[in-house]
Write a protein that holds these residues in place. Structure first.
Motif: not given
Length: 402
Positions: A268-275, A277-281
Motif C-alpha cells: 500500500l503506497g502507490h497514491y498520495d492519498d494512501t499516505y 490515511r490515519a490508519d496507514w500512518q
C-alpha cells in the motif's frame, strides 16, 4: 543496533557498558562522540533512526515526494523515530549504517546501483540485526540480487486489479477494493478498526504467493472477490487462471526467513492519498517500533491454541533432510514436537489452511539441536494432515489424528 566491522560506534551507542567497563574501555581505546549526541535518561527506550531510500532505476512513482514529506512529518509529530531521506547510494556507508536502525526502501524500482562491496556490507548489517522496511515498489526492485529477493519475501508480477464495478465510473471508484485484516492481534495492526477496509490502491499480483513461504506472517490481504469488474483494465477474477484468490498485501518476516533481521513490507503506497490515511500512518509508526524492537512469531492456526499435555516427537536427523517418522500418529487433543538433530534450521507447517488461509498448524524454526512445539496440532479433528518444512520443501510428513 547492528555493528559494522571496522567502524567505531559513538559513546552514546555504548551506554550499556556503564560503570567499571567504561573505565576499562577508556584505558584501551577512545570512543569519539559528536556534539549533538545525548544519552537517553535511564529506562527510556532508544529512538530508532531510519535511512529512507527512494532512488529509482525504472518507473518513478509520483507519490515519492509526498511519502517523504509524510514520513518526515510523522517523525517530527510523534517523536517515535528519526529519519534521513536520500536518493544517493553513496550515502550507504559503514559509518552511516552504524548510526542506522532501519533501512526503508520506498517505491524504489530497478536494480539499486550498489557496488558489490555495498551489497556485502548491507547484507552483513542485516545479519547483525538491522531492520528493513519496504513500501509498494520495493517489491519491484533488485531482481538480480538474491539476498534482497529473499529479504522482501515476494516479487512484483503485475497489477491487474480494480474495484468491484461493472459500469464506467471515475477512476477512484474503479481502483477501490476491500483490504482484509489478518492477525489482528499483531502489534502493527493494534490501531486497525474492524476486519476490513476499502482502499483505492494499485494492488500487486506476486510471482510467487509469499503466504506459507519462509516465516512470512500476513497482516493484510486483498479480498479478490471485490476486484471482479469491467474497470480499466478489466479484472475478471477467477475466470483468469492466473488468479488464485489469495493475495497478501502486507506482511512481516525475518530477512533470511528463519530468524535474522526483522522485515515489514506493505504493497500500500502507490497514491498520495494512501499516505494521508490515519490508519496507514498508525500502522507505519507501529511497524517502525516492531522492526526496531519487536518479536517475530511464525503464523499459527489460532491466536490461542490448545496447550497439549503430551507431545509426540518427530525428528530431523543430521544430514538427511527427512522427518523421522514421516507418519506421526497423534491421539486427538495431543500435540507434536519437532526435535532438530540436523545442522540446518527446520520447521513444520501444514499444507492445508483454514478459512482465513492460515496454516492449520505450524512450528517456529528449530535450530541445530533445538526443539519447537507444533502449534495447532492439538486442535485438529481426526484425520490425515500433510506437513512440510518451509525452508526445505522436499521434507514432508503426515500427522494422523486418531
Amino acid at each position: 543496533m547492528p555493528t559494522i566491522p571496522g567502524t567505531i560506534l559513538p559513546a552514546a551507542r555504548l551506554r550499556v557498558l556503564a560503570g567499571f567497563l567504561a573505565v576499562l574501555l577508556a584505558s584501551v581505546v577512545a570512543l569519539p562522540a559528536t556534539a549533538d549526541e545525548t544519552v537517553p535518561p535511564e529506562g527510556e527506550p532508544e529512538i530508532p533512526h531510519i535511512l529512507m531510500y527512494s532512488g529509482t532505476e525504472g518507473f518513478r512513482h509520483g507519490s515519492i515526494e509526498h511519502s517523504v514529506a509524510v514520513i518526515t512529518g510523522l517523525a517530527a509529530e510523534t517523536g517515535a523515530f528519526t529519519v534521513t531521506a536520500t536518493e544517493d547510494v553513496a550515502d550507504f556507508t559503514a559509518e552511516t549504517l552504524a548510526e542506522t536502525d532501519i533501512v526503508l526502501f520506498a517505491n524504489t524500482t530497478g536494480e539499486t546501483p550498489f557496488t558489490d562491496a555495498q551489497k556485502t556490507m548491507f547484507e552483513q548489517w542485516v545479519r547483525d540485526g538491522g531492520g528493513f522496511m519496504g513500501i509498494h515498489a520495493a517489491a519491484d526492485t533488485n531482481y538480480e540480487w538474491d539476498f534482497y529477493q529473499t529479504m522482501v519475501g515476494a516479487a512484483f508480477d503485475s497489477h491487474p486489479h480494480t474495484g468491484n464495478t461493472f459500469v464506467v465510473a471515475p477512476v477512484d471508484e474503479l481502483d477501490e477494493a476491500t483490504v482484509q485484516v489478518e492477525n489482528a492481534s499483531h502489534p502493527i495492526n493494534a490501531d486497525v478498526e474492524g476486519d476490513s477496509f476499502p482502499l483505492r490502491e494499485e494492488y500487486y499480483k506476486w510471482q510467487v504467493n509469499p503466504r506459507g513461504t519462509q516465516d512470512v506472517r500476513v497482516l493484510l490481504s486483498l479480498d479478490e472477490t471485490d476486484t471482479y469488474g469491467l474497470g480499466n483494465p478489466p479484472s475478471l477474477g477467477p475466470v483468469i487462471s492466473s488468479y488464485d484468490d489469495d493475495q497478501p498485501v502486507e506482511w512481516v518476516k525475518t530477512a533470511d526467513g528463519h530468524g535474522t533481521g526483522r522485515v515489514w513490507y506493505t504493497n500500500l503506497g502507490h497514491y498520495d492519498d494512501t499516505y494521508d490515511r490515519a490508519d496507514w500512518q498508525a500502522r507505519f509508526v507501529n511497524a517502525v517500533a516492531w522492526v526496531h524492537d519487536g518479536v517475530h512469531y511464525p503464523p499459527s492456526s489460532t491466536d490461542e491454541p490448545t496447550t497439549p499435555l503430551v507431545e509426540t516427537v518427530v525428528t530431523a536427523p543430521a544430514g538427511s533432510l527427512v522427518f523421522v517418522p514421516n507418519i506421526n500418529v497423534v491421539p486427538e487433543g495431543q500435540g507434536l514436537m519437532l526435535v532438530n538433530g540436523d545442522t540446518l534450521d527446520h520447521n513444520i507447517q501444514s499444507r492445508e489452511t483454514d478459512a482465513n488461509r492460515r496454516p492449520l498448524f505450524r512450528s517456529e524454526f528449530a535450530s541445530s539441536g533445538g526443539m519447537a512445539s507444533v502449534i495447532g496440532v492439538a486442535d485438529l479433528e481426526p484425520g490425515d494432515y500433510e506437513y512440510y518444512c518451509t525452508i526445505h520443501g522436499g521434507m514432508s510428513g503426515t500427522v494422523t489424528v486418531v
